[in-house]
Scaffold this motif. Structure first.
Motif: not given
Lengths: 279, 279, 279, 279
Positions: B245-250, B75-87, B132-134, B97-100
């Protein structure tokens, strides 16, 4: 490990190679080149004009998904026609449904049936004699044109839209299919890859849509077909194939299809939905 | 038409060939062979140790599906980590996602980042500077071990379970990921093909399941990956990724992912369900 | 090891694959597709219409053998014409003979010359400026038709008998070559593989034989050409190329050609002799 | 046209592909993988461990050239041994010489003999019963070690210097061959490609040279062998194989070998001469 390979030219720019250790059969039928090879990854593989038709190990996806979606969407599928599908896999799935009284296979190339009986006994299991199954070696479009309000379900298990299978992608054919169906009939046709054959989907989907009140596309993952993703298009006169109630459906002995997957298969990736919406 | 091909040995017995008209880049980094080729079918293609990582034309499937399922389940993904994904493709989706508030990319091989910025500007768009990206060029497992209850979402965008990516498929790693997540955190890891890598799924799924209370597998169709069908495994502490709930998602600007597809992706083919159930 | 390959379709049923690690150049000239690839086995390779023209590591065979046989058979080769041969290897060999006063290169496709100067500096060494060498970017047959008793030696260094090179295998062309030669002139043409192109030899050999009093075929082993064995046909007005005295010839700096090999190259396998005798 | 191919990995960086329309035989013998395929270009092809051994259409080169050079260099070859050569082609050539009283074939793998009799009747013609031919299914090196001054000519028709054939390239083996030969005996061994196996020639040539007073290398063009050019090394106690008088030799029914070619085959390209001279 053998140095022998079968290579399908999936598109002008993509090759799919399978290591083989045997070529079990190879002939030129009246309609096409037919071969059966033994691959190390996928078991036996049926080839028509050097294109993969089916394999021992992934045949279940295609055969379950072309048949059970329509069969479970129709409340009472008594009489069913399979056009093409000479390997027998689709009609094998059809007769898993207890309500079926008659399942007719209409395959133009009798050699496909013979090779399948010999080399793919599990796929062709109902071709060697089944009380509900009739086998016609005949032109599918001709057969369909002669049938009037006869079938509950028609499954168009065609090969690629080139060679003998090309006619099975025309409006004329779908119109004939519609007339061969009863007033609440439903049809499904395989409609190629949404990655590699976008123009075909953009053409065929509205064509079917102009003939059937309910037209929907669904997907299944077939690893030996180009791109690994395959589309099927439903044309239905009355029943919405997405409106099934998974909990109410009888259980089937399947390896890919489930009633939940049936519904989920209509949830299209955005780019595929765009194809069906003419975008 | 050129006579030049890139061929991936997808398994010991399957070869996937793409006609190319250019090799844009080729180097031996400290970790792996890195190449960028121009294919006729799929546009530019990033290769690590001769395996397809991503391509211009189908990258959207992988990047949308590895990220939006978890992001929309939390519901509130403020801080996100991607491991790998160098592309950069996964983190590009994350910041949709605006909440990030903060998205951290931790890639062990800086050359993957550099090559992506140069040759895949659309995939790497947020790598060249985004508020927002480190970006960390560092060992993912080490970074994860140092983080305690820090992230809402962790996305494990690893390469194959061989070479530098192998450690990203171990219990030790998933335990560290769990500890790096907040008490309601959620992780997703790419977990290979259900057709070709069944043993990996049979090992990794229960491993994640022993660490996370909610563990689910979902699928996406990636035509340039072996078999065309790819699995992702979610480990979640609180939120059920299927309960959205698909209908509720942005709405998101996507080409593959839709909220309906999000739910549908968990409706597994029977044989895949069996893999996750240890059958 | 890279997963990139160049594959030549040597015949409809034979493929020759070379692992590459770079595509250095690729363009569509006014005449043909031109590419330069870096192979691991053979070094740089020049491709015209996806056929191997020459490579860094085996170029010496072709270039020495097309030139020194005629050059050493003529007692005083002052003026020499090379038709085709835009890579420069043949004319590089020609000017190794001290008696040469003028060597003319007549190549129809200037881009072949440019690419060779850039990517094959050792092969094209005399194309960047040599006091005895004249370079014409022009139609070889036209140039030959305008020359009358002008040349001592003419070397027909053509590409395959398809596309722009096809005319270089016709009677009309050989007649013009004969007229462009002095009364004691001698010509050599590359005449393809005695294994794969038997009909061409059976046609071209008697054609040249009807124009030149002395016509002989000799062979050389070129590993990157189809079948590995290549034929050259000499048409000579006076001098018998087999009648040289190896001991009397000046030494040349060569890697394949020797005066003894010059003589031996005319000792044909029985089946090749049969081809030249119309059997 | 079929989509089936046999591909030999000729070197780590070169692939040779032949379109096939049948795999006639495939087995794992006690010694190696044995297969027989039907190629479109070369007819039937015998494969051992995925390497081309012989084909219907070019077998004559190898079999004539490994045998007639030694046979015609010896004035009275009464007793001849072929080591390896289970396909029968070499011994078929040997018994074309009227002076032969006994020709012994010593092949370690009896399945090669059986497969050749079945699938290559023309190559194996003398294996099914010939008054002068003895067939031993036995270890060649052991057989040679037991023979003392017994043979006039020994032909080492080995497969590649890996697997069961490796021992046939050692000094120990050549020494045993020398002792098995009469005081004026002569041997020939196939010694691989001068383009791809330079180290082998640089090792084997001086090894044979340290045992036999006369050691010479000659060449033949075999299109289905790597690089198309193949070397043979003669070790002779008395007779110089280059010193024959072509005019004095009896005529043989051959398609490649001629007495003139016999002499010419010793006129080596400069780079091959260098290999034999340790440069």
């Amino acid at each position: 490990m053998s140095g022998m390979w079968f290579t399908e030219e999936q598109t002008a720019n993509i090759r799919f190679g399978c290591r083989i250790n045997n070529i079990l059969h190879s002939e030129k039928t009246d309609f096409q080149d037919l071969a059966v090879v033994e691959t190390l990854q996928w078991g036996r593989m049926l080839l028509l004009d050097n294109l993969v038709m089916t394999t021992d190990k992934d045949e279940f996806v295609y055969h379950e998904m072309i048949s059970h979606v329509a069969m479970n969407s129709h409340p009472n599928p008594k009489k069913v026609l399979v056009i093409g599908g000479g390997d027998g896999g689709t009609i094998r799935e059809v007769v898993k449904h207890a309500k079926v009284e008659k399942a007719v296979l209409c395959e133009i190339d009798g050699q496909v049936i013979e090779a399948s009986k010999k080399y793919f006994p599990e796929i062709a299991s109902v071709l060697t004699g089944h009380p509900k199954v009739d086998i016609l070696v005949a032109d599918g479009i001709k057969h369909v044109k002669e049938a009037k309000e006869e079938y509950d379900v028609i499954l168009v298990d065609s090969s690629e839209p080139i060679g003998p299978g090309a006619v099975l992608f025309t409006a004329e054919f779908y119109q004939a299919v519609s007339e061969a169906l009863k007033p609440d009939g439903i049809m499904v046709a395989q409609t190629e890859s949404p990655f590699y054959n976008q123009e075909l989907i953009q053409t065929v989907f509205p064509t079917i849509g102009s003939i059937f009140p309910i037209t929907k596309l669904y997907l299944a993952s077939i690893p030996t077909y180009p791109s690994g993703l395959w589309s099927f298009t439903v044309g239905s006169k009355v029943y919405d194939p997405e409106a099934i109630e998974p909990r109410e459906l009888a259980e089937l002995d399947t390896k890919y299809y489930t009633p939940y997957l049936h519904k989920a298969a209509f949830a299209l990736p955005q780019f595929v939905r765009n194809l069906t919406e003419g975008k």
